[in-house]
Design an enzyme around this catalytic site. Structure first.
Site, PDB file in Angstrom:
ATOM      1  N   GLU A 152       0.844  -1.199   0.000  1.00  8.48           N
ATOM      2  CA  GLU A 152       0.000   0.000   0.000  1.00  8.48           C
ATOM      3  C   GLU A 152       0.877   1.247   0.000  1.00  8.48           C
ATOM      4  O   GLU A 152       0.599   2.222  -0.697  1.00  8.48           O
ATOM      5  CB  GLU A 152      -0.900   0.007   1.236  1.00  8.48           C
ATOM      6  N   SER A 191      20.481  -1.205  -1.587  1.00 14.41           N
ATOM      7  CA  SER A 191      19.103  -1.695  -1.575  1.00 14.41           C
ATOM      8  C   SER A 191      18.905  -2.509  -2.850  1.00 14.41           C
ATOM      9  O   SER A 191      19.814  -2.631  -3.662  1.00 14.41           O
ATOM     10  CB  SER A 191      18.122  -0.540  -1.473  1.00 14.41           C
ATOM     11  N   GLU A 231      17.830 -16.811  -3.899  1.00 15.26           N
ATOM     12  CA  GLU A 231      17.599 -16.967  -2.457  1.00 15.26           C
ATOM     13  C   GLU A 231      16.167 -16.575  -2.152  1.00 15.26           C
ATOM     14  O   GLU A 231      15.547 -15.845  -2.905  1.00 15.26           O
ATOM     15  CB  GLU A 231      18.537 -16.028  -1.675  1.00 15.26           C
ATOM     16  N   LYS A 289      13.607 -14.281  -0.360  1.00 17.92           N
ATOM     17  CA  LYS A 289      13.703 -12.912   0.139  1.00 17.92           C
ATOM     18  C   LYS A 289      12.984 -12.859   1.479  1.00 17.92           C
ATOM     19  O   LYS A 289      11.764 -12.764   1.557  1.00 17.92           O
ATOM     20  CB  LYS A 289      13.096 -11.913  -0.840  1.00 17.92           C
ATOM     21  N   ASP A 323      11.495 -11.666   4.885  1.00 19.70           N
ATOM     22  CA  ASP A 323      10.865 -10.399   5.232  1.00 19.70           C
ATOM     23  C   ASP A 323      11.273  -9.995   6.645  1.00 19.70           C
ATOM     24  O   ASP A 323      10.513 -10.109   7.598  1.00 19.70           O
ATOM     25  CB  ASP A 323       9.346 -10.545   5.126  1.00 19.70           C
ATOM     26  N   TYR A 355      23.024 -13.539   4.226  1.00 20.27           N
ATOM     27  CA  TYR A 355      22.877 -13.522   2.761  1.00 20.27           C
ATOM     28  C   TYR A 355      24.107 -13.027   2.003  1.00 20.27           C
ATOM     29  O   TYR A 355      24.144 -13.132   0.790  1.00 20.27           O
ATOM     30  CB  TYR A 355      21.610 -12.797   2.308  1.00 20.27           C
ATOM     31  N   LYS A 371       9.687 -10.025  -6.696  1.00 20.32           N
ATOM     32  CA  LYS A 371       8.672  -9.985  -5.636  1.00 20.32           C
ATOM     33  C   LYS A 371       7.486 -10.900  -5.952  1.00 20.32           C
ATOM     34  O   LYS A 371       7.152 -11.119  -7.118  1.00 20.32           O
ATOM     35  CB  LYS A 371       8.156  -8.541  -5.458  1.00 20.32           C
ATOM     36  N   CYS A 415     -36.726  -5.181  -1.208  1.00 21.41           N
ATOM     37  CA  CYS A 415     -35.894  -6.128  -1.945  1.00 21.41           C
ATOM     38  C   CYS A 415     -35.543  -5.582  -3.326  1.00 21.41           C
ATOM     39  O   CYS A 415     -36.430  -5.135  -4.050  1.00 21.41           O
ATOM     40  CB  CYS A 415     -36.648  -7.458  -2.068  1.00 21.41           C
ATOM     41  N   CYS A 436     -37.704  -7.896  -5.886  1.00 24.05           N
ATOM     42  CA  CYS A 436     -39.163  -7.988  -5.939  1.00 24.05           C
ATOM     43  C   CYS A 436     -39.866  -6.864  -5.193  1.00 24.05           C
ATOM     44  O   CYS A 436     -41.093  -6.809  -5.170  1.00 24.05           O
ATOM     45  CB  CYS A 436     -39.636  -9.331  -5.386  1.00 24.05           C
ATOM     46  N   CYS A 481     -35.344 -10.695   2.478  1.00 20.03           N
ATOM     47  CA  CYS A 481     -36.501 -10.283   1.703  1.00 20.03           C
ATOM     48  C   CYS A 481     -37.687 -11.074   2.236  1.00 20.03           C
ATOM     49  O   CYS A 481     -37.597 -12.286   2.438  1.00 20.03           O
ATOM     50  CB  CYS A 481     -36.257 -10.617   0.233  1.00 20.03           C
ATOM     51  N   CYS A 520     -40.728 -13.759  -4.607  1.00 18.92           N
ATOM     52  CA  CYS A 520     -39.561 -13.020  -5.097  1.00 18.92           C
ATOM     53  C   CYS A 520     -38.860 -13.816  -6.197  1.00 18.92           C
ATOM     54  O   CYS A 520     -38.421 -14.940  -5.979  1.00 18.92           O
ATOM     55  CB  CYS A 520     -38.586 -12.768  -3.946  1.00 18.92           C
TER      56      CYS A 520
END
Ligand code: D41
Length: 691
Positions: free
Chosen positions: A55, A102, A135, A137, A139, A247, A334, A428, A431, A446, A452
């Site tokens: 995000e 990075s 390898e 990755k 987290d 690593y 990723k 509804c 209906c 409903c 319906c």
């Protein structure tokens, strides 16, 4: 993906960009900047992030795009060009000997091939198509460790890549971090880099304990690891289940070692933990390994968010070098994001077979967890209120593994000003009958019943389904078409379809042969079982098992239809609610009509072989079960009693033979005592059923 967060006032068709537009764009930028800043503070300083990584990336990209499009409007405090974190001052700052780079990202096979092509472009003909090493990755948090003549001397976080924080005291408490390297005592300075992480199991335990003590819990293992490393009191870090996975070796690697895979094998040999390593020769092999890791991702003891792919030969790494802090010889591949942001355009209400009205969120389609999602269930009105979600909102959608996608967060801060809370429809959508939301119930309904059309359609589809009447020749789409053309209204009309073969041919352009097949499938379905027939009726609360139990209990349809609630309650797994629903169902004139029509059309079944309870030890007895049993679930206990010939009821009356009382028996216990009904404990019960 590239959508700005809020719809920007579109450009004036005649005059181009307007002042109002600039204001809207600045507002947009400010919103993004403030969100990103709040997140940065929460992430780096408080160790309590408010955004998922994906995000954050998305918001950052949105801002980046806006700035690219409107460079004049770039805000002076935009975080786009600031790199690095704001370290807590309590730890000593340490400059890395060699900056910690990075990693660039790729998300798709094509990007991976581009990455490898770019590598090739910088290599001479003899070097082209080098071997790569892959390898997991992990987290976690990147950390640099130093060893002097084999002795652990310092641990420093990555920080901004140039300067990190000295976390030596905390690192010493990491259980798999070697404090002494017996095989490296002749190496003046060894620098090993890797990730500190918290395994999933330890994370869950930690959070469970924190929740029990009503303390702050961590959003994910990565934050838990970060929070633990940033403890000023090493005894707290010591109590946290951290692990270090190496690593790379940045200083002190023996000269004889020429590849990354050999370097990792070596540090593994001298005492470090190294995660899975695989050498691949080309992009196809890389892709195959990547996909195989995705498939087993959830089985790993720790979280990973992708793979890292590195040119294996160290001399080639050297030659390729880096560009603006990212190595040209390595990249992160990723995994698809499992949480993404998108806009929820609308909330629609769907009507199910039983009249349940459920909200469905219509999304701007997004890829999440590798598949495109455009609808998401919002479960019920209560869930909408809990989330406070509205049409037009930006939402976070999460989908992991094969789990159905769900809205995990609503971005109320980014909400359009004119948005309005969602109201439960009063009628509804199909209906127009009134909608009710019974107290203590999650789902609105409903009230139209089989008036319906939505419920009629769903009832038809349920009726012909495989586990009900099993009319497999009559697929749902034809069924709906016949329904829409008025050939069938109720399930009974299915058995009159043979009178409408010409219409079937005209309406659906069916061949004569197909029609014959449908008609004979319908004909064949007439011979069924009572249990299937009861299930096919679609009585609310009566699933397959309950239908079987009802058939067994009553033996024939007429007795079932005549049964009062008291009698219905004697049926295994029929509780007060289902009993009442079934009782009402069989009293509705419309339902009686349909059932009569079905039987007149020739729907029939063999007599039910009722298991005789005569002669069984508990024949003629009625038992009630209450409270929680230690040795088995209540359903199991019920089945055991029934096997011995007892009836098991849901409520106590003077006719009850005995009450089986487990732990936390409540009002039923009191009632039993009042009525003088015998109370049986779990031990006595176990002895009775022979266990
Ligand atoms: O597992 C990891 N998270 C991981 C991170 C890894 N397996 N390898 C990595 N390799 C590097 C280079 C290629 C620069 C030596 C990394 C990272 N870097 C890394 N971790 C955090 C920033 C960069």
């Amino acid at each position: 993906m590239t959508d700005p967060i809020l719809p920007l006032t579109s450009k004036d068709i005649n005059t181009g960009k307007s002042v109002e537009n600039d204001a809207a764009i600045v507002t947009q930028m400010r919103l993004l900047i403030d969100t990103l800043k709040t997140h940065n503070y929460a992430y780096y300083v408080l160790d309590n992030p408010i955004l998922e990584d994906s995000e954050y990336d998305q918001l950052r990209r949105s801002l980046l795009e806006l700035e690219g499009e409107y460079p004049d409007l770039i805000q002076p405090d935009s975080p786009i060009n600031q790199v690095g974190d704001t370290p807590l001052s309590a730890f000593t700052q340490v400059m890395h000997d060699v900056p910690m780079l990075s990693l660039g990202n790729v998300f798709e096979y094509d990007d991976l091939r581009d990455f490898m092509r770019r590598v090739n472009d910088r290599l001479n003909d003899a070097q082209k198509n080098p071997e790569y090493e892959m390898e997991l990755k992990l987290d976690g948090l990147a950390v640099s460790l130093k060893y002097a003549y084999g002795k652990f001397v310092q641990a420093v976080t990555r920080g901004d890549g140039q300067v990190g924080e000295d976390i030596t005291q905390n690192a010493k408490t990491i259980r798999n971090l070697p404090l002494w390297l017996a095989d490296a005592t002749d190496i003046e300075l060894l620098e090993v880099r890797g990730e500190v992480l918290m395994p999933k199991a330890g994370f869950e335990r930690l959070n469970r304990l924190a929740a029990e003590k009503e303390e702050k819990t961590f959003a994910n293992p990565r934050n838990a690891a970060a929070g633990s490393l940033r403890q000023l009191d090493p005894s707290i870090a010591a109590s946290r289940p951290l692990a270090f996975y190496a690593y790379s070796v940045n200083q002190g690697l023996p000269e004889s070692i020429e590849t990354q895979s050999a370097a990792l094998a070596w540090i593994g040999d001298i005492g470090f933990t190294v995660s899975a390593v695989r050498v691949v020769q080309n992009p196809r092999e890389a892709q195959a390994y990547y996909e195989s890791v995705i498939a087993t991702r959830s089985d790993l003891p720790f979280e990973i968010d992708g793979m890292v792919i590195k040119v294996n030969r160290l001399s080639l790494q050297q030659q390729l070098g880096f560009l603006s802090r990212e190595p040209r010889w390595a990249t992160a591949y990723k995994f698809p994001a499992e949480t993404v942001m998108t806009r929820l355009h609308a909330i629609e209400w769907q009507v199910g077979r039983t009249g349940a009205i459920t909200p469905v969120g219509k999304l701007e389609p997004v890829k999440v967890g590798g598949v495109t999602v455009s609808n998401v269930t919002l479960h019920n009105f209560g869930e909408i209120q809990r989330l406070d979600v509205r049409a037009g909102d930006m939402v976070s959608v999460h989908r992991a593994g094969d789990v159905i996608p769900k809205v995990t967060r609503v971005w109320t801060d980014l909400r359009p000003e004119d948005s309005k809370p969602v109201k439960l429809p009063s009628t509804c959508p199909v209906c127009d009958s009134p909608v009710v939301l019974p107290e203590d119930e999650a789902l609105a309904r409903c009230t139209g019943g089989l008036f319906c059309p939505a419920q009629q359609q769903e009832a038809l589809i349920h009726f012909v389904s495989r586990r009900a009447m099993d009319i497999d020749g009559l697929g749902a789409s034809w069924l709906i078409s016949f329904f829409e053309h008025g050939l069938i209204k109720t399930v009974a009309d299915i058995y009159q379809l043979h009178n409408h073969q010409d219409e079937m041919i005209t309406y659906e352009k069916l061949g004569e042969k197909s029609v014959k097949n449908i008609i004979s499938a319908i004909e064949a379905s007439k011979y069924t079982t009572l249990a299937r027939f009861i299930y096919a009726l679609g009585i609310r609360g009566v699933g397959e098992t309950t239908a079987q139990n009802l058939a067994q209990q009553f033996g024939d349809l007429d007795s079932l239809m005549a049964a009062d609630i008291e009698k219905l309650l004697l049926t295994p797994d029929v509780g007060a609610i289902t009993a009442e629903l079934a009782y009402k169902f069989f009293r509705a004139p419309h339902n009686i009509e349909v059932i009569t029509a079905l039987r007149e059309a020739g729907v029939h079944w063999d007599k039910v072989e009722q298991v005789v309870s005569e002669g069984l030890p508990l024949d003629g007895q009625t038992w009630v079960i209450t409270g929680a049993l230690d040795s088995m679930a209540r359903d199991e206990a019920k089945a055991k009693l029934q096997a011995l010939g007892a009836k098991v009821s849901g409520s106590i009356s003077a006719k009850t033979t005995a009450l089986l009382a487990g732990d936390k028996a409540g009002s039923k216990m009191a009632k039993a005592e009042k009525l003088g009904v015998k109370v049986v404990g779990e031990d006595e019960f176990l002895a009775l059923v022979g266990e």
